[in-house]
Design a protein around this motif. Structure first.
Motif, PDB file in Angstrom:
ATOM      1  N   ALA A 157       2.436   1.790  -3.554  1.00 54.19           N
ATOM      2  CA  ALA A 157       1.307   2.128  -4.356  1.00 54.19           C
ATOM      3  C   ALA A 157       1.216   3.682  -4.157  1.00 54.19           C
ATOM      4  N   ARG A 158       1.089   4.264  -3.073  1.00 51.97           N
ATOM      5  CA  ARG A 158       0.985   5.625  -2.742  1.00 51.97           C
ATOM      6  C   ARG A 158       2.388   6.630  -3.578  1.00 51.97           C
ATOM      7  N   ASP A 201      -4.018   0.087  -4.317  1.00 47.58           N
ATOM      8  CA  ASP A 201      -4.468   1.114  -3.496  1.00 47.58           C
ATOM      9  C   ASP A 201      -5.939   0.868  -3.103  1.00 47.58           C
ATOM     10  N   ARG A 202      -6.836   0.726  -4.039  1.00 45.73           N
ATOM     11  CA  ARG A 202      -8.301   0.423  -4.132  1.00 45.73           C
ATOM     12  C   ARG A 202      -8.446  -0.837  -3.220  1.00 45.73           C
ATOM     13  N   PRO A 237       0.687  -1.280   0.105  1.00 48.67           N
ATOM     14  CA  PRO A 237      -0.029  -0.128  -0.084  1.00 48.67           C
ATOM     15  C   PRO A 237       0.956   1.263  -0.063  1.00 48.67           C
ATOM     16  N   GLN A 238       1.867   1.249   0.799  1.00 49.74           N
ATOM     17  CA  GLN A 238       2.849   2.564   0.720  1.00 49.74           C
ATOM     18  C   GLN A 238       3.369   2.485  -0.579  1.00 49.74           C
ATOM     19  N   ARG A 250      -7.508  -0.658   0.446  1.00 51.62           N
ATOM     20  CA  ARG A 250      -8.495   0.174   1.314  1.00 51.62           C
ATOM     21  C   ARG A 250      -9.782  -0.699   1.474  1.00 51.62           C
ATOM     22  N   GLY A 267      -5.681   9.855  -4.110  1.00 52.89           N
ATOM     23  CA  GLY A 267      -5.663   8.639  -4.840  1.00 52.89           C
ATOM     24  C   GLY A 267      -5.640   8.609  -6.252  1.00 52.89           C
ATOM     25  N   ALA A 296      -0.548   0.384  -9.158  1.00 55.36           N
ATOM     26  CA  ALA A 296      -0.863   1.196  -7.960  1.00 55.36           C
ATOM     27  C   ALA A 296      -2.237   1.536  -7.657  1.00 55.36           C
ATOM     28  N   ASP A 346      -4.724  -0.405   4.423  1.00 55.77           N
ATOM     29  CA  ASP A 346      -4.095   0.653   3.762  1.00 55.77           C
ATOM     30  C   ASP A 346      -2.899   1.695   4.342  1.00 55.77           C
TER      31      ASP A 346
END
Length: 112
Positions: A66-67, A102-103, A63-64, A106, A74, A98, A111
């Motif tokens: 992806a950000r 991320d989706r 998740p990190q 969450r 987002g 990513a 996330d």
């Protein structure tokens, strides 16, 4: 007595708890996001080696990572203009992954 450098990787858990790591793609996802980040961060004339940028992303959970490719809302960031050919294709693939990761992170509540 001087204080030495502390490697943050010792305090960052790269892998998510089961089953979330597998749900977010496992090692393939890590490699794709790491490669995209390294390509993104190393324009011509850049002094930080490509491998250092790859390793910097490698220590992060999915998740990190992806950000790294998303803005605060987002939404995907625009790839830098220095990217061409294979590197641009790898970054575009990382951006698509990513957004998906991320989706899903969450949705799974992982996330972090």
């Amino acid at each position: 007595m001087p204080i030495g450098r502390i490697n943050a990787a010792k305090f960052t858990a790269r892998e998510l708890p089961a089953p979330h790591e597998e749900q977010l793609g496992d090692e393939h996802t890590h490699q794709t996001l790491n490669t995209g980040h390294a390509n993104w961060c190393t324009p011509p004339g850049h002094h930080t080696p490509w491998r250092d940028c790859y390793d910097g992303a490698d220590m992060l959970p999915i998740p990190q990572k992806a950000r790294l490719f998303l803005d605060q809302a987002g939404q995907p960031l625009t790839p830098p203009s220095h990217l061409r050919g294979q590197q641009l294709a790898e970054v575009e693939q990382a951006i698509r992954l990513a957004v998906w990761a991320d989706r899903e992170a969450r949705r799974f509540g992982v996330d972090r």
